[in-house]
Write a protein that holds these residues in place. Structure first.
Motif, PDB file in Angstrom:
ATOM      1  N   THR A 112      -2.447  17.560   1.320  1.00 13.89           N
ATOM      2  CA  THR A 112      -1.368  16.879   1.449  1.00 13.89           C
ATOM      3  C   THR A 112      -1.429  15.409   1.228  1.00 13.89           C
ATOM      4  OG1 THR A 112      -0.806  18.425   3.365  1.00 13.89           O
ATOM      5  CG2 THR A 112       0.500  16.441   3.361  1.00 13.89           C
ATOM      6  N   LEU A 113      -0.539  14.947   0.485  1.00 17.67           N
ATOM      7  CA  LEU A 113      -0.297  13.311   0.294  1.00 17.67           C
ATOM      8  C   LEU A 113       0.761  12.952   0.880  1.00 17.67           C
ATOM      9  CD1 LEU A 113      -1.365  11.022  -1.383  1.00 17.67           C
ATOM     10  CD2 LEU A 113       0.245  11.622  -3.192  1.00 17.67           C
ATOM     11  N   LYS A 114       0.819  11.910   1.693  1.00 18.52           N
ATOM     12  CA  LYS A 114       1.743  11.363   2.433  1.00 18.52           C
ATOM     13  C   LYS A 114       1.952   9.643   2.167  1.00 18.52           C
ATOM     14  CE  LYS A 114       1.129  14.268   6.447  1.00 18.52           C
ATOM     15  NZ  LYS A 114       0.589  14.437   8.040  1.00 18.52           N
ATOM     16  N   ILE A 115       3.537   9.372   1.956  1.00 15.36           N
ATOM     17  CA  ILE A 115       3.769   7.930   2.063  1.00 15.36           C
ATOM     18  C   ILE A 115       4.702   7.736   3.007  1.00 15.36           C
ATOM     19  CG2 ILE A 115       4.886   6.387   0.422  1.00 15.36           C
ATOM     20  CD1 ILE A 115       4.657   8.327  -1.893  1.00 15.36           C
ATOM     21  N   GLN A 116       4.257   6.409   4.057  1.00 12.26           N
ATOM     22  CA  GLN A 116       5.102   6.022   5.115  1.00 12.26           C
ATOM     23  C   GLN A 116       5.003   4.713   5.101  1.00 12.26           C
ATOM     24  OE1 GLN A 116       4.370   8.385   8.780  1.00 12.26           O
ATOM     25  NE2 GLN A 116       6.072   7.381   9.734  1.00 12.26           N
ATOM     26  N   PRO A 117       5.797   3.769   4.780  1.00  6.62           N
ATOM     27  CA  PRO A 117       7.137   4.243   4.618  1.00  6.62           C
ATOM     28  C   PRO A 117       7.299   4.233   3.192  1.00  6.62           C
ATOM     29  CG  PRO A 117       7.087   1.900   5.056  1.00  6.62           C
ATOM     30  CD  PRO A 117       5.653   2.398   5.417  1.00  6.62           C
ATOM     31  N   ALA A 118       8.438   4.973   2.506  1.00  2.00           N
ATOM     32  CA  ALA A 118       8.288   4.870   0.943  1.00  2.00           C
ATOM     33  C   ALA A 118       9.175   3.306   0.698  1.00  2.00           C
ATOM     34  CB  ALA A 118       9.130   6.077   0.703  1.00  2.00           C
ATOM     35  N   GLU A 119       8.689   3.095  -0.682  1.00  2.00           N
ATOM     36  CA  GLU A 119       9.269   1.965  -1.244  1.00  2.00           C
ATOM     37  C   GLU A 119      10.048   2.139  -2.331  1.00  2.00           C
ATOM     38  OE1 GLU A 119       6.452  -1.101  -1.591  1.00  2.00           O
ATOM     39  OE2 GLU A 119       6.456  -1.322   0.535  1.00  2.00           O
ATOM     40  N   LEU A 120      10.978   1.674  -2.907  1.00  4.52           N
ATOM     41  CA  LEU A 120      11.633   2.041  -4.411  1.00  4.52           C
ATOM     42  C   LEU A 120      10.574   2.062  -5.419  1.00  4.52           C
ATOM     43  CD1 LEU A 120      14.581  -0.442  -4.211  1.00  4.52           C
ATOM     44  CD2 LEU A 120      14.535   1.635  -3.692  1.00  4.52           C
ATOM     45  N   GLY A 121       9.535   1.432  -5.485  1.00  5.51           N
ATOM     46  CA  GLY A 121       8.679   1.428  -6.407  1.00  5.51           C
ATOM     47  C   GLY A 121       7.643   2.451  -6.281  1.00  5.51           C
ATOM     48  N   ASP A 122       7.839   3.529  -5.392  1.00  5.11           N
ATOM     49  CA  ASP A 122       7.004   4.602  -5.361  1.00  5.11           C
ATOM     50  C   ASP A 122       7.655   5.633  -6.177  1.00  5.11           C
ATOM     51  OD1 ASP A 122       6.295   4.159  -1.892  1.00  5.11           O
ATOM     52  OD2 ASP A 122       5.286   3.378  -3.524  1.00  5.11           O
ATOM     53  N   SER A 123       8.920   5.466  -6.663  1.00  4.14           N
ATOM     54  CA  SER A 123       9.602   6.654  -7.355  1.00  4.14           C
ATOM     55  C   SER A 123       8.477   6.776  -8.616  1.00  4.14           C
ATOM     56  CB  SER A 123      10.921   6.047  -7.864  1.00  4.14           C
ATOM     57  OG  SER A 123      11.754   5.851  -6.898  1.00  4.14           O
ATOM     58  N   ALA A 124       8.380   8.179  -8.964  1.00  6.00           N
ATOM     59  CA  ALA A 124       7.365   8.505  -9.936  1.00  6.00           C
ATOM     60  C   ALA A 124       7.279  10.094  -9.566  1.00  6.00           C
ATOM     61  CB  ALA A 124       5.878   7.831  -9.670  1.00  6.00           C
ATOM     62  N   VAL A 125       6.090  10.508 -10.495  1.00  8.72           N
ATOM     63  CA  VAL A 125       5.701  11.764 -10.490  1.00  8.72           C
ATOM     64  C   VAL A 125       4.374  11.840  -9.892  1.00  8.72           C
ATOM     65  CG1 VAL A 125       5.163  13.979 -12.032  1.00  8.72           C
ATOM     66  CG2 VAL A 125       7.042  12.573 -12.408  1.00  8.72           C
ATOM     67  N   TYR A 126       4.055  12.785  -9.028  1.00  4.12           N
ATOM     68  CA  TYR A 126       2.941  12.810  -8.123  1.00  4.12           C
ATOM     69  C   TYR A 126       2.365  14.120  -8.610  1.00  4.12           C
ATOM     70  CZ  TYR A 126       4.272   8.862  -5.686  1.00  4.12           C
ATOM     71  OH  TYR A 126       4.485   7.665  -5.417  1.00  4.12           O
ATOM     72  N   LEU A 127       1.126  14.162  -9.430  1.00  5.26           N
ATOM     73  CA  LEU A 127       0.480  15.222  -9.886  1.00  5.26           C
ATOM     74  C   LEU A 127      -0.843  15.636  -8.950  1.00  5.26           C
ATOM     75  CD1 LEU A 127       0.492  14.138 -13.774  1.00  5.26           C
ATOM     76  CD2 LEU A 127       1.985  16.018 -12.604  1.00  5.26           C
ATOM     77  N   CYS A 128      -0.993  16.847  -8.934  1.00  2.00           N
ATOM     78  CA  CYS A 128      -2.167  17.501  -8.101  1.00  2.00           C
ATOM     79  C   CYS A 128      -2.694  18.049  -9.104  1.00  2.00           C
ATOM     80  CB  CYS A 128      -1.738  18.417  -6.933  1.00  2.00           C
ATOM     81  SG  CYS A 128      -3.189  18.895  -6.141  1.00  2.00           S
ATOM     82  N   ALA A 129      -3.900  18.292  -9.225  1.00  2.72           N
ATOM     83  CA  ALA A 129      -5.191  18.818 -10.073  1.00  2.72           C
ATOM     84  C   ALA A 129      -6.241  19.379  -9.428  1.00  2.72           C
ATOM     85  CB  ALA A 129      -5.388  17.978 -11.404  1.00  2.72           C
ATOM     86  N   ILE A 147      14.462  10.434  -1.281  1.00  2.00           N
ATOM     87  CA  ILE A 147      14.547   9.915  -0.074  1.00  2.00           C
ATOM     88  C   ILE A 147      15.068   8.556  -0.054  1.00  2.00           C
ATOM     89  CG2 ILE A 147      12.712  11.459   0.807  1.00  2.00           C
ATOM     90  CD1 ILE A 147      10.902   9.099   0.577  1.00  2.00           C
ATOM     91  N   GLU A 148      15.571   8.058   1.183  1.00  2.00           N
ATOM     92  CA  GLU A 148      15.784   6.629   1.287  1.00  2.00           C
ATOM     93  C   GLU A 148      14.725   5.857   1.390  1.00  2.00           C
ATOM     94  OE1 GLU A 148      20.579   7.146   2.663  1.00  2.00           O
ATOM     95  OE2 GLU A 148      18.849   6.467   4.243  1.00  2.00           O
ATOM     96  N   LYS A 149      14.700   4.594   0.785  1.00  2.00           N
ATOM     97  CA  LYS A 149      13.306   3.656   1.134  1.00  2.00           C
ATOM     98  C   LYS A 149      13.206   3.364   2.828  1.00  2.00           C
ATOM     99  CE  LYS A 149      16.061  -0.580   1.079  1.00  2.00           C
ATOM    100  NZ  LYS A 149      16.084  -1.932   0.342  1.00  2.00           N
ATOM    101  N   LYS A 150      12.011   3.373   3.072  1.00  2.00           N
ATOM    102  CA  LYS A 150      11.536   3.219   4.257  1.00  2.00           C
ATOM    103  C   LYS A 150      11.321   4.509   4.880  1.00  2.00           C
ATOM    104  CE  LYS A 150      13.262  -1.426   5.070  1.00  2.00           C
ATOM    105  NZ  LYS A 150      13.952  -2.286   6.200  1.00  2.00           N
ATOM    106  N   GLN A 151      11.620   5.717   4.511  1.00  2.00           N
ATOM    107  CA  GLN A 151      11.446   7.164   5.016  1.00  2.00           C
ATOM    108  C   GLN A 151      10.159   7.435   4.586  1.00  2.00           C
ATOM    109  OE1 GLN A 151      13.631   8.511   7.405  1.00  2.00           O
ATOM    110  NE2 GLN A 151      14.535   6.632   7.294  1.00  2.00           N
ATOM    111  N   PRO A 152       9.502   8.441   5.357  1.00  2.00           N
ATOM    112  CA  PRO A 152       8.482   8.975   5.239  1.00  2.00           C
ATOM    113  C   PRO A 152       8.613  10.153   4.107  1.00  2.00           C
ATOM    114  CG  PRO A 152       9.101   9.738   7.321  1.00  2.00           C
ATOM    115  CD  PRO A 152      10.154   8.682   6.853  1.00  2.00           C
TER     116      PRO A 152
END
Lengths: 114, 113
Positions: free
Chosen positions: A76-93, A13-18
């Motif tokens: 559900t996990l939401k990010i709004q707005p996304a930032e460049l530093g949010d690039s990562a792997v999101y794991l659910c357990a 996604i582009e930064k600032k997008q949800p």
């Protein structure tokens, strides 16, 4: 027994997008975790649910991150707005809860913010 | 601080040989759990072995065994007869009765044919 299911597996996604991630835990597991894993590092807890209740969200950046677990099953996990530093792997357990904390993981969602 | 430390960022082992991965942790609790997870490139975290702190006997699972030293807060993983499929990131983790699971930074294991 089906494992923990996460979707999507990849998201760009582009930064600032949800963006939103979905998790379906193992049937009967009361405890659900969301972890953040940066490249080359160990998972870090974002939030932990016991049934519908968020019992540990101290590491969740609440200004942009939110999570819900309606009916104590899917989450559900939401990010709004996304930032460049949010690039990562999101794991659910998920785990059965109670005394034993053995957790079973999904395959994760790799998020890239451009 | 309630931390888990893996001091070996990378390890290498020859196929069929034995390798030991180190882990130390910090906790003020008397009853807790320790885990080793394996994470291959597919990103799926797979539980390798589990140790309950109140049990003195070291856990074993086929080729995987642990050396649990409670007083020293040490929890190392030994992989015997290493196989190519063992190559992955390995994470040590500590869990408590409250359900919190804390991970170390990981050790990348490579297996040479």
């Amino acid at each position: 027994e089906a494992g923990v299911v996460q979707s999507p597996r990849y998201k760009i996604i582009e930064k600032k997008q949800p963006v939103a991630f979905w998790c379906n835990p193992i049937s009967g597991h009361n405890t659900l975790y969301w972890y953040l894993q940066n490249l080359g590092q160990g998972p870090e807890l974002l939030i932990r649910y016991e049934n519908e209740e968020a019992v540990d969200d101290s590491q969740l950046p609440k200004d942009r991150f939110s999570a819900e677990r309606l009916k104590g099953v899917d989450s559900t996990l939401k990010i709004q707005p996304a930032e460049l530093g949010d690039s990562a792997v999101y794991l659910c357990a998920s785990s059965r809860g109670g005394r034993v904390t053995e957790a079973f993981f999904g395959q994760g969602t790799r998020l890239t913010v451009v | 601080a309630q931390t888990v430390t893996q001091s070996q960022p990378e390890m290498s082992v020859q196929e069929a040989e034995t390798v030991t991965l180190s882990c130390t942790y910090d906790t003020s609790e008397s009853d807790y759990y320790l885990f080793w997870y394996k994470q291959p490139p597919s990103r799926q975290m797979i539980l390798v072995i589990r140790q309950e702190a109140y049990k003195q006997q070291n856990a074993t699972e086929n080729r995987f065994s642990v050396n649990f030293q409670k007083a020293a807060k040490s929890f190392s993983l030994k992989i015997s007869d290493s196989q190519l499929g063992d190559a992955a990131m390995y994470f040590c983790a500590r869990g408590n009765q409250g359900g919190k699971l804390i991970f170390g930074q990981g050790t990348e294991l490579s297996v040479k044919p």
